[in-house]
Write a protein that holds these residues in place. Structure first.
Motif, PDB file in Angstrom:
ATOM      1  N   TYR A  14       4.706   2.320   8.374  1.00  0.00           N
ATOM      2  CA  TYR A  14       5.225   3.103   9.499  1.00  0.00           C
ATOM      3  C   TYR A  14       4.227   4.228   9.736  1.00  0.00           C
ATOM      4  O   TYR A  14       3.937   4.991   8.810  1.00  0.00           O
ATOM      5  CB  TYR A  14       6.599   3.703   9.173  1.00  0.00           C
ATOM      6  N   VAL A  19       5.313   2.291   3.447  1.00  0.00           N
ATOM      7  CA  VAL A  19       6.595   2.658   2.823  1.00  0.00           C
ATOM      8  C   VAL A  19       7.041   1.544   1.868  1.00  0.00           C
ATOM      9  O   VAL A  19       7.862   1.775   0.985  1.00  0.00           O
ATOM     10  CB  VAL A  19       7.690   2.995   3.864  1.00  0.00           C
ATOM     11  N   PRO A  38      14.632   6.239  -5.931  1.00  0.00           N
ATOM     12  CA  PRO A  38      15.049   7.487  -5.291  1.00  0.00           C
ATOM     13  C   PRO A  38      15.132   7.298  -3.774  1.00  0.00           C
ATOM     14  O   PRO A  38      14.618   6.313  -3.246  1.00  0.00           O
ATOM     15  CB  PRO A  38      13.934   8.471  -5.644  1.00  0.00           C
ATOM     16  N   GLY A  40      14.210   7.233  -0.112  1.00  0.00           N
ATOM     17  CA  GLY A  40      12.886   7.108   0.523  1.00  0.00           C
ATOM     18  C   GLY A  40      11.943   6.167  -0.209  1.00  0.00           C
ATOM     19  O   GLY A  40      10.787   6.021   0.168  1.00  0.00           O
ATOM     20  N   ALA A  41      12.433   5.496  -1.264  1.00  0.00           N
ATOM     21  CA  ALA A  41      11.567   4.631  -2.074  1.00  0.00           C
ATOM     22  C   ALA A  41      11.182   3.340  -1.349  1.00  0.00           C
ATOM     23  O   ALA A  41      10.203   2.691  -1.711  1.00  0.00           O
ATOM     24  CB  ALA A  41      12.255   4.286  -3.393  1.00  0.00           C
ATOM     25  N   GLY A  42      11.980   2.940  -0.356  1.00  0.00           N
ATOM     26  CA  GLY A  42      11.678   1.709   0.384  1.00  0.00           C
ATOM     27  C   GLY A  42      12.695   0.596   0.170  1.00  0.00           C
ATOM     28  O   GLY A  42      12.464  -0.543   0.582  1.00  0.00           O
ATOM     29  N   LYS A  43      13.830   0.927  -0.427  1.00  0.00           N
ATOM     30  CA  LYS A  43      14.853  -0.099  -0.705  1.00  0.00           C
ATOM     31  C   LYS A  43      15.415  -0.700   0.589  1.00  0.00           C
ATOM     32  O   LYS A  43      15.460  -1.920   0.745  1.00  0.00           O
ATOM     33  CB  LYS A  43      16.015   0.500  -1.523  1.00  0.00           C
TER      34      LYS A  43
HETATM   35  P1  ADP Z   1      15.381   4.009   0.719  1.00  0.00           P
HETATM   36  O1  ADP Z   1      16.295   2.960   1.245  1.00  0.00           O
HETATM   37  O2  ADP Z   1      14.814   3.677  -0.623  1.00  0.00           O
HETATM   38  O3  ADP Z   1      16.001   5.383   0.723  1.00  0.00           O
HETATM   39  P2  ADP Z   1      13.874   3.558   3.141  1.00  0.00           P
HETATM   40  O4  ADP Z   1      13.417   2.155   3.090  1.00  0.00           O
HETATM   41  O5  ADP Z   1      15.061   3.889   3.993  1.00  0.00           O
HETATM   42  O6  ADP Z   1      14.087   4.095   1.648  1.00  0.00           O
HETATM   43  O7  ADP Z   1      12.688   4.479   3.638  1.00  0.00           O
HETATM   44  C1  ADP Z   1      11.374   4.456   3.070  1.00  0.00           C
HETATM   45  C2  ADP Z   1      10.479   5.365   3.875  1.00  0.00           C
HETATM   46  O8  ADP Z   1      10.243   4.788   5.146  1.00  0.00           O
HETATM   47  C3  ADP Z   1      11.058   6.744   4.136  1.00  0.00           C
HETATM   48  O9  ADP Z   1      10.043   7.693   3.996  1.00  0.00           O
HETATM   49  C4  ADP Z   1      11.542   6.644   5.556  1.00  0.00           C
HETATM   50  O10 ADP Z   1      11.501   7.899   6.164  1.00  0.00           O
HETATM   51  C5  ADP Z   1      10.551   5.683   6.174  1.00  0.00           C
HETATM   52  N1  ADP Z   1      11.115   4.901   7.289  1.00  0.00           N
HETATM   53  C6  ADP Z   1      12.127   4.035   7.207  1.00  0.00           C
HETATM   54  N2  ADP Z   1      12.373   3.451   8.413  1.00  0.00           N
HETATM   55  C7  ADP Z   1      11.481   3.994   9.278  1.00  0.00           C
HETATM   56  C8  ADP Z   1      11.205   3.827  10.678  1.00  0.00           C
HETATM   57  N3  ADP Z   1      11.918   2.972  11.426  1.00  0.00           N
HETATM   58  N4  ADP Z   1      10.206   4.553  11.210  1.00  0.00           N
HETATM   59  C9  ADP Z   1       9.456   5.400  10.468  1.00  0.00           C
HETATM   60  N5  ADP Z   1       9.663   5.608   9.147  1.00  0.00           N
HETATM   61  C10 ADP Z   1      10.656   4.927   8.553  1.00  0.00           C
END
Ligand code: ADP
Length: 295
Positions: A14, A19, A38, A40-43
């Motif tokens: 992104y 990510v 944690p 923001g890990a990418g789950k």
């Molecule tokens: P988790 O589920 O582990 O909390 P996420 O997969 O939701 O983590 O997010 C991982 C990272 O990707 C975060 O820093 C989040 O801000 C970023 N992110 C997620 N979706 C988007 C998107 N559509 N656009 C930009 N950044 C994104």
């Protein structure tokens, strides 16, 4: 052991930021796999790629051998998804929600009604079928989401934090449902922040941090790898370490290969004040690896 899900060198960018960063992992058919990490890990991004909601930027993702980008239709037929943000429709009745989902999946009659009845009974909502969804409790709504995800007979179920916000009794009930689905042969991938949930449900655990898989294995393997015994030292911080100017207690952790080794270490100490020995748990390992608590 055949594989239900395969990720090979998967990236999701992104704004040029990875990510999900070179993720390779396999989920075996019939296992309950817990994805931890944690915030923001990418789950969620990983689950969104697996469920065809977003495309991998690089690498290969397959579900029962079907590529999530090229064979979306085949993948969708085989997956059931309970995401936190996708909720059931509160203005429809319980039955209408399932009927709608069944039609969207082109389930023919009378198979559709049989499946609706089967899964409503399974999640113990058979007597609420005519009730509007907005009258259901949080736990009932979650059970309805699970029934809906199962309606088209998927081979793998994705559960994103399935018990968040539920009371302990309702969580237990859901755990029993999840365990029973495994007994029926379902493969399950779940994300969670709850250590007890992982310990109760998951055959294997993957820990993600900054988009990378930093640990993978059974809980026993993880404990063996990091050390099964722990000595906790209560350290008195007097503020000189930059923690602020108030005195506070904090715990330092020291891992030992076995609980006996940890006990032996304690025995050898002349001053045992503020020291404690116990078996290592998943939270200790998580904190050690990520520097953060599970919640
Ligand atoms: P988790 O589920 O582990 O909390 P996420 O997969 O939701 O983590 O997010 C991982 C990272 O990707 C975060 O820093 C989040 O801000 C970023 N992110 C997620 N979706 C988007 C998107 N559509 N656009 C930009 N950044 C994104």
């Amino acid at each position: 052991m055949s594989s239900a899900v395969q990720l090979q060198h998967v990236y999701k960018f992104y704004n040029q930021v990875p990510v999900v960063n070179n993720l390779s992992v396999e989920i075996h058919t019939g296992e309950i796999f817990g994805l931890l990490g944690p915030n923001g890990a990418g789950k969620s991004t990983t689950i969104r790629m697996l469920t065809t909601l977003t495309r991998p930027s690089q690498g290969q993702v397959t579900v029962f051998g079907y590529d999530v980008t090229r064979d979306q239709f085949q993948v969708k037929r085989r997956i059931g998804v309970v995401l936190q943000q996708i909720s059931v429709d509160g203005d429809l009745t319980v039955w209408e929600n399932l009927e709608l989902h069944g039609r969207l999946h082109h389930l023919p009659q009378p198979h559709r009604q049989q499946q609706i009845n089967r899964w409503l009974d399974y999640v113990e909502l058979g007597d609420r079928r005519q009730d509007s969804v907005k009258t259901l409790s949080g736990g009932m709504k979650r059970r309805l989401q699970i029934a809906r995800a199962l309606l088209h007979q998927p081979q793998i179920l994705f559960l994103d934090e399935p018990t968040v916000g539920l009371d302990p009794q309702t969580r237990r009930r859901l755990w029993e449902i999840i365990r029973d689905l495994k007994r029926l042969g379902m493969t399950i991938l779940l994300t969670t922040h709850y250590m007890d949930e992982v310990e109760y449900l998951c055959d294997r655990i993957g820990i993600l941090d900054n988009g990378q898989l930093i640990e993978l294995g059974t809980l026993a393997e993880l404990r063996h790898h990091h050390g099964e015994g722990l000595v906790m030292h209560q350290a008195h911080s007097d503020g000189s370490s930059g923690d602020g100017d108030h005195t506070q207690n904090r715990w330092d952790y020291q891992f030992f290969p076995t609980l006996d080794a940890a006990k032996q270490y304690l025995e050898q100490q002349s001053d045992k004040t503020g020291m404690l020995v116990r078996p290592t748990n998943l939270e200790d390992i998580f904190v050690e690896l990520t520097g953060r608590n599970l919640d």
